[in-house]
Design an enzyme around this catalytic site. Sequence first.
Site, PDB file in Angstrom:
ATOM      1  N   ALA A  94       7.421  34.294  28.871  1.00  0.00           N
ATOM      2  CA  ALA A  94       6.998  35.290  27.891  1.00  0.00           C
ATOM      3  C   ALA A  94       5.801  34.754  27.118  1.00  0.00           C
ATOM      4  O   ALA A  94       4.867  35.480  26.804  1.00  0.00           O
ATOM      5  CB  ALA A  94       8.152  35.619  26.947  1.00  0.00           C
TER       6      ALA A  94
ATOM      7  N   ASN B  28       1.187  26.394  23.231  1.00  0.00           N
ATOM      8  CA  ASN B  28       0.109  25.408  23.133  1.00  0.00           C
ATOM      9  C   ASN B  28      -0.429  25.338  21.711  1.00  0.00           C
ATOM     10  O   ASN B  28      -0.711  26.361  21.093  1.00  0.00           O
ATOM     11  CB  ASN B  28      -1.028  25.781  24.078  1.00  0.00           C
ATOM     12  CG  ASN B  28      -0.538  26.080  25.469  1.00  0.00           C
ATOM     13  OD1 ASN B  28       0.226  25.310  26.036  1.00  0.00           O
ATOM     14  ND2 ASN B  28      -0.930  27.221  26.007  1.00  0.00           N
TER      15      ASN B  28
ATOM     16  N   GLU C  92       7.030  31.163  19.013  1.00  0.00           N
ATOM     17  CA  GLU C  92       5.901  30.279  19.363  1.00  0.00           C
ATOM     18  C   GLU C  92       5.323  29.621  18.109  1.00  0.00           C
ATOM     19  O   GLU C  92       4.883  28.476  18.157  1.00  0.00           O
ATOM     20  CB  GLU C  92       4.810  31.056  20.098  1.00  0.00           C
ATOM     21  CG  GLU C  92       5.258  31.727  21.384  1.00  0.00           C
ATOM     22  CD  GLU C  92       6.062  30.847  22.311  1.00  0.00           C
ATOM     23  OE1 GLU C  92       5.787  29.633  22.392  1.00  0.00           O
ATOM     24  OE2 GLU C  92       7.001  31.354  22.953  1.00  0.00           O
TER      25      GLU C  92
ATOM     26  N   HIS D 284       7.228  26.602  17.100  1.00  0.00           N
ATOM     27  CA  HIS D 284       6.887  25.442  17.940  1.00  0.00           C
ATOM     28  C   HIS D 284       5.663  24.680  17.446  1.00  0.00           C
ATOM     29  O   HIS D 284       5.483  23.514  17.788  1.00  0.00           O
ATOM     30  CB  HIS D 284       6.592  25.900  19.362  1.00  0.00           C
ATOM     31  CG  HIS D 284       7.799  26.085  20.218  1.00  0.00           C
ATOM     32  ND1 HIS D 284       8.837  25.197  20.251  1.00  0.00           N
ATOM     33  CD2 HIS D 284       8.116  27.064  21.103  1.00  0.00           C
ATOM     34  CE1 HIS D 284       9.747  25.620  21.126  1.00  0.00           C
ATOM     35  NE2 HIS D 284       9.334  26.753  21.648  1.00  0.00           N
TER      36      HIS D 284
HETATM   37 ZN   LIG Z   1      10.022  27.849  23.205  1.00  0.00          ZN
END
Ligand SMILES: [Zn+2]
Length: 986
Positions: free
Chosen positions: A406, A410, A443, A446
């Site tokens: 999905a 980065n 994301e 992260h």
């Molecule tokens: Zn993840």
Amino acid sequence: MALDEKREKSASFTPMMIEEDAALRNGSRGLSGQWADAVGVRPRTTERHITVHKRLVLGFAISILALLVVTMIAVLLSVRFEECSTAAAADSPARASGNGSLPGAARLNHDAGEPPGRQEEAPGEEEEWQRRRQPPPWTQLRLPRHLRPLHYNLMLSAFMENFTFCGEVNVQIECLNASRYIVLHAHRVHIEAVQVAEDKLSGAVRVSSFFLYPQNQVFVVVLNRSLEAQRSYNLKIIYSALIENELLGFFRSSYVLHGERRFLGVTQFSPTHARKAFPCFDEPIYKATFKISIKHQATYLSLSNMPVETSVFEEDGWVTDHFSQTPLMSTYYLAWAVCNFTYRETTTKNGVVVRLYARPDAIRRGSGDYALNITRRLIEFYEDYFKVPYSLPKLDLLAVPKHPYAAMENWGLSVFVEQRILLDPSISSISYLLDVTMVIVHELCHQWFGDLVTPVWWEDVWLKEGFAHYFEFVGTDYLYPGWNMEKQRFLTDVLHEVMLLDGLASSHPVSQEVQRATDIDRVFDWIAYKKGAALIRMLANFMGHSVFQMGLQDYLTIHKYGNAARNDLWNTLSEALKKVGKFVNIQEVMDQWTLQMGYPVITIMRNETADNIVVISQEHFIYDIDAKTRDPDLGNNSYLWQIPLTIAVGNTSHISSEAIIWVSNKSEHHRIAALDETSWLLGNINQTGYFRVNYDIRNWRLLIDQLMRNHEVISVSNRAGLIDDAFNLARAGYLPQNIPLEIIRYLSEEKDFLPWHAASRALYPLDKLLDRTENYNIFNEYILKQVAAMYLKLGWPTNNLNRSLVQAAYQHEELRREVIMLACSFGNKHCHQQAATLISDWISSNRNRIPLNVRDVVYCTGVSLMDEDVWEFIWMKFHSTTAVSEKKILLEALTCSDDRNLLNRLLNLSLNSEVVLDQDAIDVIIHVARNPHGRDLAWKFFREKWKILNARYGEALFMNSKLISGVTEFLNTEEELNEYDQALQD
Ligand SMILES: [Zn+2]
């Protein structure tokens, strides 16, 4: 990394598949395979011996001459190494490599004469190790520990016209223990030249030989002398590779703009694919700084983790972008892209520039604006929650048409598949908006959990994925405070979901040992994500949310720009508790939950004689009770947990405040104050714990009575929890089947979404199980009766949602949708008629007035009940719509047909990636398999096309395993199982 999650939307969707350029793809892989195979070692120049009795003068002259030659070589070499970044544009990188005549720089020979498949090891090296009776360092599954990278200088040239690239990487490495060998990762790249020098000195270290060792995806440089400990060196490698037409490494994809196909190149390195894009120490522990330059045609733009520092334009229409140096980071979240997207941007209050890059038509339509807006707010949220600022000057979000997951987190350049980030508010349902929101929240989490602080190794991937998944709910609560995601939706979407998986005898612990590169993709599964999140939630609740938050702030501050293992987290959290005067050894508690598979069921039994004494026992919950007798490991009672059991006592109008009991033995006696004959007991208050609770039948009856009389005495989360526990305890044989069916009798009075959602999730599988049995009609009638009253009361939504109302209306709209879905699935006639009327109106007026939030239900019901013309109409709309959310539900609706010819047609069309996107094709097959009329078709299709599918998805293992589990979900017979084994072997 966010896996492609499908929230269950409707009961019986059908799927399909794909076929595309499998041949082309095979071709390209073949080529790189040949490269790897043909890479051979060229014998080094032999040592020359000069006789000692030459005259001194001659010796002196030779020395001078040699010095001159060496100087010339050095000059030549530096020119040679410039080649990739400067001259290669004119000269295609696929050019034949040099003939290796340059002394000093070692070159690989890949003449056509090399037999393919030959081992590329240096002659004599292996024998040398055999003599020493030690395995050579390149045969170990992990990189040897004697070197570590400090800094990478990476210069790339991307050739989009023939999908190749070349690069020069300079790695500054520190030697920790003396060794003659440099071992680092490289896979499917063509190495052209290698040079090693002492850092900051001109002295070269002579390269004796070098070779790829494909079994471990490593590249080995053998030196003439040992590198010395405590010194640093520069390793320079020139290489080239393909921009692959697959979904890993540096890969390409395309889209159509104004009738013209446009290409882009983008990377996916997690977990082990950076090595396909440049030689590197590709394990998360090897953090280094990176300075990247990308040369490309000026018609494209390039992006990477950091902002562009300078761009150098050349007259020939090429440009080189030099990016700023990164902080210390691991290779798996390094990234770059070459594309001709456009963007919109915003800035956070701390000055972080956020841009969303996408296809120009999507940007113009404003499809990225929602994501951009919430990203800015979420960065501010996380900065405040973690008390650690976002680490980079910018964050780009890149929406790509094709991606194996999905999204991927980065650092500073997060990549999303379009369906998980683009959103057109005028035609998106709440559940689509929720999907997009949660992937973005994930994301962004992260950027701290994963990028700033990175797990030491992949066995603890849940340390980042569990956190990101948990924060999807916490972060969404920040954006939509009324939605109660962490307290409510978490239960059905995470806890109930993963307890289904983790209750199987075939489950595994959340921390999984893994060594081999090709096994690492497999640790990214629902156990890591969802069980990880559920354990973190349990921890946050027994610690208390504010102490938990302080603990996380300390953990991130202590370990930023570094790596951490689970014990680092446990220690920091224990310390945080200590600060508030609580002493719990978190490591001791949590090791039992992370290192053992499965979870316990707690049984609370009242003592018949003394009403306020209860016996609390625990055992490993497992659906297949026979598995314990078959497998001594499961049956030997060794599974024990330290369980933070919260408990409360209630009567008709009141529930006590909760008390916590730590249960650590197989069976314990406890005295419960205020428990008398008429009061009931409730365990696992608000279902914050990762376990199930069972009671004696008398207590179940008291709970059922309470629900019927006044359900609001019990919290929404516990009502949902009781439903889920009861259905699953009955399924596993711990409880009679009538108890769960009696529990849902109160639903006609239930106005909250969550208990309905928990019930429908339990009912659909039961529906499939009972389908075609003699009791089916009784069951079906019973469910329809439960649903009818609420269906009548709520009715259908009359118009499209007003965005400003979404927040307040969320509960109500989701409940209405859930009830309509149940009614249509179980055959409520009014529901069927309403769906047909709405579809007919759309066809006759060519105006879609179907309410957004139930479009998927209406489309699917219409396709399954109405004639072929409706299918054709939906198919046509699927082609003409440009909004990704609408496209997806139209495609899924096509799989709902009862017509086997149409289903077959759809399956075959799905292999055409011009028509159906690769990642959607998998959903098509899975949905056809879920349709009772399509199950065997999907299965047959899967068997026949296995080779094409396998070639297409190859290493993107998760997609494959999702496909395999989707298609095999409904296999029942021995014969089908044999066919399945056969298909995979062929
Ligand atoms: Zn993840």
